[in-house]
Design an enzyme around this catalytic site. Structure first.
Site, PDB file in Angstrom:
ATOM      1  CD  GLN A 255       5.867  19.638  46.181  1.00  0.00           C
ATOM      2  OE1 GLN A 255       5.521  20.586  46.873  1.00  0.00           O
ATOM      3  NE2 GLN A 255       5.606  18.406  46.377  1.00  0.00           N
TER       4      GLN A 255
ATOM      5  CG  ASP B  23      15.769  14.440  39.065  1.00  0.00           C
ATOM      6  OD1 ASP B  23      15.066  14.915  40.265  1.00  0.00           O
ATOM      7  OD2 ASP B  23      15.604  14.496  38.040  1.00  0.00           O
TER       8      ASP B  23
ATOM      9  CG  HIS C 270      10.557  14.878  45.522  1.00  0.00           C
ATOM     10  ND1 HIS C 270       9.260  15.361  45.427  1.00  0.00           N
ATOM     11  CD2 HIS C 270      11.311  15.642  44.877  1.00  0.00           C
ATOM     12  CE1 HIS C 270       9.206  16.392  44.632  1.00  0.00           C
ATOM     13  NE2 HIS C 270      10.385  16.631  44.361  1.00  0.00           N
ATOM     14  CG  LEU C 271      16.268  15.713  51.075  1.00  0.00           C
ATOM     15  CD1 LEU C 271      16.295  17.312  51.204  1.00  0.00           C
ATOM     16  CD2 LEU C 271      16.769  14.859  52.393  1.00  0.00           C
TER      17      LEU C 271
HETATM   18  P1  5GP Z   1      10.427  18.872  42.015  1.00  0.00           P
HETATM   19  O1  5GP Z   1      10.642  19.714  40.939  1.00  0.00           O
HETATM   20  O2  5GP Z   1       8.910  18.290  42.205  1.00  0.00           O
HETATM   21  O3  5GP Z   1      11.036  19.046  43.260  1.00  0.00           O
HETATM   22  O4  5GP Z   1      11.135  17.689  41.418  1.00  0.00           O
HETATM   23  C1  5GP Z   1      10.696  16.552  40.859  1.00  0.00           C
HETATM   24  C2  5GP Z   1      11.777  15.984  40.204  1.00  0.00           C
HETATM   25  O5  5GP Z   1      11.530  14.577  39.658  1.00  0.00           O
HETATM   26  C3  5GP Z   1      12.656  16.638  39.027  1.00  0.00           C
HETATM   27  O6  5GP Z   1      13.915  17.025  39.458  1.00  0.00           O
HETATM   28  C4  5GP Z   1      12.360  15.591  37.867  1.00  0.00           C
HETATM   29  O7  5GP Z   1      13.341  15.608  37.089  1.00  0.00           O
HETATM   30  C5  5GP Z   1      12.165  14.108  38.458  1.00  0.00           C
HETATM   31  N1  5GP Z   1      11.344  13.254  37.880  1.00  0.00           N
HETATM   32  C6  5GP Z   1      10.009  13.729  37.014  1.00  0.00           C
HETATM   33  N2  5GP Z   1       9.624  12.563  36.620  1.00  0.00           N
HETATM   34  C7  5GP Z   1      10.406  11.706  36.957  1.00  0.00           C
HETATM   35  C8  5GP Z   1      10.439  10.045  36.757  1.00  0.00           C
HETATM   36  O8  5GP Z   1       9.514   9.657  35.830  1.00  0.00           O
HETATM   37  N3  5GP Z   1      11.541   9.268  37.122  1.00  0.00           N
HETATM   38  C9  5GP Z   1      12.586  10.003  37.740  1.00  0.00           C
HETATM   39  N4  5GP Z   1      13.534   9.156  38.195  1.00  0.00           N
HETATM   40  N5  5GP Z   1      12.442  11.285  38.220  1.00  0.00           N
HETATM   41  C10 5GP Z   1      11.541  12.057  37.861  1.00  0.00           C
END
Ligand code: 5GP
Ligand code: ZN
Length: 105
Positions: free
Chosen positions: A93, A31, A99-100
């Site tokens: 989200q 992340d 994603h997990l």
């Molecule tokens: P969500 O909030 O959708 O469950 O988690 C999305 C995750 O993706 C967040 O923890 C955020 O830090 C991560 N993320 C967002 N953009 C990128 C990226 O460009 N690369 C990576 N490796 N992680 C990302």
């Protein structure tokens, strides 16, 4: 694949990102904003927007994400860890490709 999906672009390496794990069904990468010393995202190659959109046919795929997370946690010698799916905007989200989160130290 939706052309505007960030995680599809990481899976295809259109956006280059080191993959910590890859198999026929999923990949894992760090992340970008880690919440602990280990914070990985385990992501199915198949684009599914949210867990709420997953079908019964995708049950083995969802199980595979969990088993992959467990193996990665063992490889990293994590004593304990959190596994989290955020589901929907109201569920926190931000990226709409399942994603997990594997978070621990
Ligand atoms: P969500 O909030 O959708 O469950 O988690 C999305 C995750 O993706 C967040 O923890 C955020 O830090 C991560 N993320 C967002 N953009 C990128 C990226 O460009 N690369 C990576 N490796 N992680 C990302
Ligand atoms: Zn996608």
């Amino acid at each position: 694949m939706p052309t505007d999906c960030l995680f599809c672009k990481i899976i295809s390496q259109e956006i280059p990102s080191p993959l910590i794990h890859q198999d026929e069904k999923c990949v894992a990468f760090a992340d970008i904003h880690p919440k602990d010393s280990t914070h990985l995202l385990i992501v199915p190659r198949e684009h599914i927007a949210t867990v709420a959109d997953a079908t019964e046919q995708q049950e083995p795929l969802l199980g595979h994400l969990l088993v992959t997370a467990k193996k990665l946690a063992q490889q990293k010698n994590l004593k304990g860890y959190k596994l989290q799916f955020n589901v929907g905007k109201e569920g926190g989200q931000e990226v709409f490709h399942i994603h997990l989160h594997l978070i621990g130290h």
